[in-house]
Design a protein around this motif. Structure first.
Motif, PDB file in Angstrom:
ATOM      1  N   ARG A 442      39.409  56.818  66.792  1.00  0.00           N
ATOM      2  CA  ARG A 442      38.112  57.136  66.206  1.00  0.00           C
ATOM      3  C   ARG A 442      37.646  58.491  66.709  1.00  0.00           C
ATOM      4  O   ARG A 442      37.877  58.871  67.846  1.00  0.00           O
ATOM      5  N   LEU A 443      36.984  59.239  65.805  1.00  0.00           N
ATOM      6  CA  LEU A 443      36.448  60.542  66.158  1.00  0.00           C
ATOM      7  C   LEU A 443      35.052  60.380  66.750  1.00  0.00           C
ATOM      8  O   LEU A 443      34.209  59.680  66.172  1.00  0.00           O
ATOM      9  N   GLU A 547      37.786  64.945  58.749  1.00  0.00           N
ATOM     10  CA  GLU A 547      38.199  66.182  59.399  1.00  0.00           C
ATOM     11  C   GLU A 547      37.224  67.334  59.155  1.00  0.00           C
ATOM     12  O   GLU A 547      37.324  68.386  59.790  1.00  0.00           O
TER      13      GLU A 547
END
Length: 550
Positions: A442-443, A547
């Protein structure tokens, strides 16, 4: 899928390719239809000849308007139960036969209007659990109602409480000789199903009826107290309009709605099932038109409401029916049978008819779906049981009402809170999956969620609450990216819910982005001028959204 081939070729092509198969199938099915037509008419509280009339012109009307080459149309046991309860509501001074004609006409009109208004989706009103529960309850109710007939008892009733009360009032009396006829016929029919195969098994019901009539005539059964069908009026097919009485038509209307719904849904299920097996395309609207025409024909020719019988339809398919012309040939065979059996039918013991009905309806009894539904979804299993018990102990009207309302309630329960999954990236890929099911990455600062429902008025109100539940453990979140792949529709309530979520997140300085929005959904959002308030970004793929820089 291919279409019914009959309309596509001329008579020469039809005669060369299909005539023999259709004729043979018609002869086989008419053997079964003769006793069933008589039995189901009497089950509905109508004279036996009404069932025979309902097996003539209605079959021709369906052949002209329907779409299935395998649908065995005519009187049906389950509908007979609904018809019997509806006829009981007829105003004083109206005979059951007159009321049945009005009922058939109303069913035909309702189905014709449904076809004109493209309401073939009405089939969805009865879910599989409701339909199976209704049919099983009706089967048990019919079987219970025939036990007194089988034993020569004066007790009457379809619902168990009324039946037991009637039996108790008569002192549980029965006629021994009538019971002997009924039990003997029952054993012979069961033995035929167990030991005979092919054509012999199909001929067994007719053979039992003919044997019973011969024995009753030889032994003077009537003078010995055995209830018989009795003398029939001259069997002739006369065309006339149903009785034009506003009070009668209003009294029959609620029952007509039920008969139309149950008849259409059950017939469509049978047609589609056999159509898939034979690679024949079934047109739901054509089925509405075919059933509408068949019931109107029944109303004009002294019949009763008709629908498809599963057992007769399967028999038609197995016997080799290739086109809808099979129904026309069945009608001609039934006409010949009417002329040949008009006299002997008067000598038929009612107990033997009761045995015929018992074996016919109980042969289709299936208890396995109750077990399967309970294992798969307990609420649907409970609904199935409740509908069956309602039919058996109260009335078909209450059972259908419970079934439809129960199905709607279960649907609302499933969709009232949209399922939202927290997503993470599968390492080394661009795929995102539920964090509870996969090992994912996870970001930080970006919350990836997937909405697994269409956003409609039934669930849209709780969207903001669901998203905030996921936000609570992640106060560092700067962006929320909603993957919209499963969302097939957004109604106005859904649009307002999306706007509320957008504004709520904006107040917390969190940006809302969307990914993988389907074209039709995006068209609806643009039609709602969402660009006036939406300040997030729209991404072609979810990976691009994750992103992207803030």
């Amino acid at each position: 899928m291919t279409r019914d081939p009959a309309p596509q070729g001329g008579w020469r092509t039809y005669r060369q390719q299909y005539l023999r198969e259709d004729l043979l199938a018609a002869l086989v099915v008419s053997v079964l239809l003769i006793p069933q037509s008589i039995a189901y008419a009497m089950l509905a509280g109508l004279p036996p000849q009404v069932g025979l009339y309902a097996s003539l012109l209605p079959l021709m009307a369906y052949a002209a308007l329907g779409s299935s080459p395998h649908l065995g149309l005519g009187p049906v046991a389950v509908l007979a139960l609904v018809i019997a309860q509806t006829l009981a509501q007829a105003p004083p001074g109206v005979s059951p036969s007159e009321a049945a004609l009005v009922l058939a006409a109303e069913v035909g009109i309702i189905l014709a209007l449904a076809a004109a208004l493209r309401l073939d989706a009405l089939a969805a009103l009865l879910s599989v659990p409701v339909l199976h529960g209704f049919e099983t309850g009706a089967t048990l109710s019919i079987a219970a109602s025939q036990l007194p007939v089988l034993l020569g008892s004066p007790a009457k009733g379809f619902e168990l409480p009324a039946l037991l009360e009637s039996a108790a009032a008569s002192g549980f009396a029965f006629q021994p000789l009538a019971a002997a006829y009924g039990l003997a016929a029952l054993l012979l029919l069961l033995a035929a199903r167990r030991w005979l195969r092919g054509m012999w098994a199909r001929l067994a019901p007719l053979a039992v009826l003919l044997g019973a009539m011969a024995l009753a005539a030889a032994s003077d059964a009537l003078s010995r107290g055995v209830p018989l069908v009795g003398t029939l009026p001259p069997l002739h097919l006369g065309l006339s309009l149903p009785r034009l009485d506003a009070q009668l038509w209003l009294a029959m209307l609620p029952g007509a709605l039920m008969v139309a719904l149950v008849g259409y849904v059950s017939s469509l299920v049978v047609a589609e099932s056999l159509g898939r097996r034979a690679n024949v395309r079934i047109d739901a609207r054509a089925e509405l038109r075919g059933l509408a025409g068949a019931n109107m024909a029944a109303a004009l020719s002294g019949g009763m409401p008709v629908a498809a019988s599963f057992s007769r339809s399967v028999l038609m398919a197995d016997a080799g029916s290739r086109t809808r012309m099979t129904g026309v040939f069945i009608a001609f065979a039934m006409g010949g049978a009417m002329l040949a059996l008009a006299g002997p039918l008067a000598l038929l013991p009612k107990a033997v008819l009761g045995a015929t009905i018992l074996v016919a309806v109980l042969s289709g009894l299936k208890l396995g779906p109750y077990r399967d539904a309970w294992r798969y979804a307990k609420p649907e299993g409970l609904l199935m049981v409740a509908v069956s018990l309602m039919v058996l102990c109260w009335s078909v009207t209450a059972a259908l009402g419970l079934g439809v309302l129960g199905s709607i309630a279960l649907l609302l329960q499933r969709t009232a809170r949209p399922h939202v999954a927290l997503l993470g990236r599968v390492p080394g890929t661009e795929h995102y999956r539920n964090v509870d099911r996969y090992e994912v990455e996870r970001l930080p600062g970006v919350l990836a969620l997937r909405i697994d429902e269409s956003l409609l008025f039934t669930n849209a109100r709780s969207l903001t609450d669901v998203v905030q539940t996921y936000l609570a453990p992640h106060p560092e979140t700067r962006r929320v990216v909603l993957q919209m792949t499963p969302v097939n529709a957004i109604d106005f309530s859904g649009l307002e819910a999306l706007r509320e979520l957008h504004d709520t997140l904006a107040r917390r300085e969190i940006r809302l982005d969307l990914s993988e929005v389907k074209g039709p959904v995006l068209d609806r959002l643009r039609a709602g001028h969402w660009e006036r308030w939406f300040r997030g970004r729209l991404f072609l793929s979810h990976h691009q959204g994750m992103e992207a820089q803030d």
